[in-house]
Design a protein around this motif. Structure first.
Motif, short mmCIF file in Angstrom:
data_model
loop_
_atom_site.label_atom_id
_atom_site.label_comp_id
_atom_site.label_asym_id
_atom_site.label_seq_id
_atom_site.Cartn_x
_atom_site.Cartn_y
_atom_site.Cartn_z
N GLU A 1 0.82 -1.21 0.00
CA GLU A 1 0.00 0.00 0.00
C GLU A 1 0.86 1.26 0.00
N VAL A 2 2.07 1.17 0.53
CA VAL A 2 2.97 2.32 0.53
C VAL A 2 3.95 2.26 -0.65
N ALA A 3 4.60 1.13 -0.84
CA ALA A 3 5.69 1.04 -1.81
C ALA A 3 5.21 1.13 -3.26
N LEU A 4 4.13 0.47 -3.59
CA LEU A 4 3.74 0.37 -5.00
C LEU A 4 3.15 1.66 -5.58
N VAL B 1 -4.05 -6.72 10.03
CA VAL B 1 -2.67 -6.85 10.51
C VAL B 1 -1.74 -6.01 9.63
N LEU B 2 -0.98 -5.14 10.26
CA LEU B 2 0.03 -4.34 9.55
C LEU B 2 1.35 -5.10 9.60
N GLN B 3 1.82 -5.53 8.45
CA GLN B 3 2.93 -6.48 8.38
C GLN B 3 4.29 -5.87 8.71
N PRO B 4 5.23 -6.69 9.20
CA PRO B 4 6.61 -6.22 9.41
C PRO B 4 7.32 -6.04 8.08
N ASN B 5 8.38 -5.23 8.09
CA ASN B 5 9.24 -5.12 6.92
C ASN B 5 10.64 -4.70 7.34
N GLN B 6 11.63 -5.28 6.67
CA GLN B 6 13.02 -5.09 7.07
C GLN B 6 13.54 -3.68 6.83
N TYR B 7 12.89 -2.90 5.94
CA TYR B 7 13.39 -1.57 5.62
C TYR B 7 13.00 -0.52 6.66
N LEU B 8 12.11 -0.87 7.56
CA LEU B 8 11.75 0.06 8.63
C LEU B 8 12.88 0.07 9.65
N ASP B 9 13.48 1.21 9.84
CA ASP B 9 14.65 1.33 10.71
C ASP B 9 14.33 0.85 12.13
N GLY B 10 15.23 0.03 12.67
CA GLY B 10 15.08 -0.44 14.04
C GLY B 10 14.08 -1.55 14.24
N SER B 11 13.56 -2.10 13.14
CA SER B 11 12.52 -3.12 13.28
C SER B 11 13.06 -4.52 13.48
N ALA C 1 18.99 -8.68 2.30
CA ALA C 1 17.67 -8.19 2.72
C ALA C 1 17.44 -6.71 2.46
N LEU C 2 18.51 -5.91 2.37
CA LEU C 2 18.35 -4.47 2.19
C LEU C 2 18.89 -3.98 0.85
N SER C 3 18.86 -4.84 -0.15
CA SER C 3 19.49 -4.52 -1.43
C SER C 3 18.54 -3.93 -2.47
N ASN C 4 17.27 -3.75 -2.12
CA ASN C 4 16.31 -3.21 -3.09
C ASN C 4 15.85 -1.83 -2.66
N GLU C 5 16.63 -0.83 -3.00
CA GLU C 5 16.31 0.53 -2.59
C GLU C 5 15.18 1.15 -3.41
N ILE C 6 14.83 0.53 -4.52
CA ILE C 6 13.73 1.06 -5.34
C ILE C 6 12.47 1.16 -4.49
N TYR C 7 12.20 0.11 -3.72
CA TYR C 7 11.03 0.11 -2.84
C TYR C 7 11.42 0.46 -1.40
N GLY C 8 12.59 -0.01 -1.00
CA GLY C 8 12.99 0.14 0.39
C GLY C 8 13.05 1.56 0.88
N LYS C 9 13.49 2.48 0.03
CA LYS C 9 13.64 3.87 0.49
C LYS C 9 12.30 4.49 0.84
N TRP C 10 11.23 4.06 0.16
CA TRP C 10 9.91 4.60 0.46
C TRP C 10 9.35 4.01 1.74
N ILE C 11 9.63 2.74 1.99
CA ILE C 11 9.21 2.13 3.25
C ILE C 11 9.95 2.80 4.41
N ARG C 12 11.23 3.00 4.22
CA ARG C 12 12.04 3.64 5.27
C ARG C 12 11.51 5.05 5.58
#
Length: 425
Positions: A211-214, A327-337, A348-359
């Motif tokens: 819902e956030v990344a796409l 349920v709001l799912q976990p994600n590795q790009y959220l800092d400190g999660s 796990a953190l190699s996809n910045e295309i989507y990861g930067k928006w989650i972060r």
């Protein structure tokens, strides 16, 4: 007079002899020419065969070298070929065909056919538990992460965890998640299933990441409205018989491999070409009919779509006395999660295309404004977990991760499951 005749006859005889000699001489020369031509043709044929044979060898050696260096494939090594196929098809291919559904948007064709008086469609990925009898029906919605709660692990992890807590044979879990699905797809799919006559007792919607990344990546880049399904315009363009026919022809050819390196190389390149047809991301002609949205506005819309879709889904289900768990799912790009394991740190953190928006924006989602009393924020679920629970650079869990998520949901809402069990007695 007789002497004259004799001279004339002698001349004729001489001329005839001369003509015969000339004729037979020219015939011999013609024969020699034909022999030379035959020799030349034979030599040309042999040279051509040798050239083609040499070219055949060179092309196959080159094909073998290319596959070895660029694809890491030794086609004569079965283990190498298996690894090559797993990487090319499993990770980059298409596990399930995707179409544009006319009523709930993006549709990843499931494995289980649902039949009613109105329609017969493959709407479920998996059904775990008895399909007859008075069991508690649990419907799981969401994106590919929600699919993993059923499709990963022996017997379906979520159903297995329910059996461990409440005993076997009491629940039937229907997984209707859609890879790449995002709200309002879950809302519309629940309504569509209701139209077809499917009535669960509990609906669990696991979402958040898509819902956030796409909307902020794919939809924004294609100038598709944020509320549209994931790269909706691209799905329309690629949902043609020719595009799917290309892949249906290319994938079996790729798996077959071929006896020669050049055959394997052709199959590899053909598969990449057909795959590229699915990945064409072009701004649609109709995008000019929509206003250009600023990124901040898309962020606001993404949040509102997530919230309002959940509220509409809750209201719709409440009218039918169906419990709704969000349920709001976990994600590795959220800092400190999560403290990443050594294995996770490698990918796990190699996809910045989507990861930067989650972060940057995953924290905008919260319980504020949600109407369901059964909301659960799992974003920090793995905050103290050092096991490997993420299996890729997107969002998906290992079997261990799915077990933790499933058990946590069941324990958190144990009273909801117990209430539904009691109603069945």
């Amino acid at each position: 007079m007789s002497q004259t005749k004799r001279l004339t006859s002698a001349r004729r005889t001489a001329n005839l002899s001369s003509g015969n000699a000339k004729f037979f001489g020219e015939g011999a020369a013609s024969d020699r020419t034909r022999v030379e031509r035959m020799k030349n043709l034979l030599f040309g044929f042999i040279a051509s065969v040798m050239f083609l044979a040499l070219a055949f060898v060179i092309v196959n050696i080159g094909s073998f070298a290319f596959l070895k260096s660029r694809r890491n494939l030794d086609m004569f090594d079965p283990a190498s070929f298996s690894a090559y196929l797993e990487n090319k098809i499993s990770k980059k291919g298409f596990a399930k065909p995707t179409i544009v559904h006319p009523f709930f948007g993006k549709m990843q064709l499931g494995d289980v056919l649902f039949s009613s008086e109105l329609s017969q469609e493959p709407l479920f990925n998996r059904i775990d538990g008895p399909t007859s009898g008075d069991t508690v029906k649990v419907l799981i919605l969401g994106g590919s992460v929600s699919m993993g709660l059923s499709t990963d692990g022996s017997g379906g992890i979520f159903a297995r965890k329910l059996n461990e807590v409440f005993g076997p044979g009491k629940f039937t879990v229907y997984n209707a998640g859609i890879g790449g699905g995002k709200q309002p797809t879950q809302y519309f799919k629940a309504v569509y299933l209701d139209l077809l006559g499917f009535h669960p007792d509990i609906v669990i919607n696991v979402d958040g990441y898509n819902e956030v990344a796409l909307p902020l990546t794919e939809n924004y880049a294609l100038k598709n409205p944020a509320i549209f399904p994931r790269y909706f315009s691209a799905h329309i363009e690629t949902s043609t018989n020719s595009t799917h026919g290309c892949m249906e022809e290319a994938e079996p050819r790729l798996k077959a491999g071929g006896r020669l390196p050049v055959q394997a190389l052709y199959a590899d390149l053909r598969y990449d070409y057909c795959k590229s047809l699915f990945e064409r991301l072009e701004t649609p002609w109709w995008a000019k009919m929509f206003p250009d949205e600023k990124l901040d506005e898309v962020v606001r819309q993404a949040h509102s779509i997530w919230r309002e879709s959940s509220n509409k889904l809750f209201a719709f289900l409440a009218q039918q006395d169906i419990d709704y768990i969000h349920v709001l799912q976990p994600n590795q790009y959220l800092d400190g999660s999560k403290p990443l394991s050594d294995e996770e740190r490698s990918y796990a953190l190699s996809n910045e295309i989507y990861g930067k928006w989650i972060r940057k924006y995953y924290n905008i989602l919260s319980q504020d404004g949600l109407k369901t009393p059964h909301f659960y924020d799992q974003r920090l679920l793995f905050q103290t977990t050092r096991d490997t629970v993420y299996r890729d650079s997107c969002c998906h869990f290992t079997e261990r991760g799915n077990e933790i998520v499933s058990s946590d949901i069941i324990q958190r809402f144990k009273d909801v499951f117990e209430k539904r069990l009691s109603a069945k007695k």
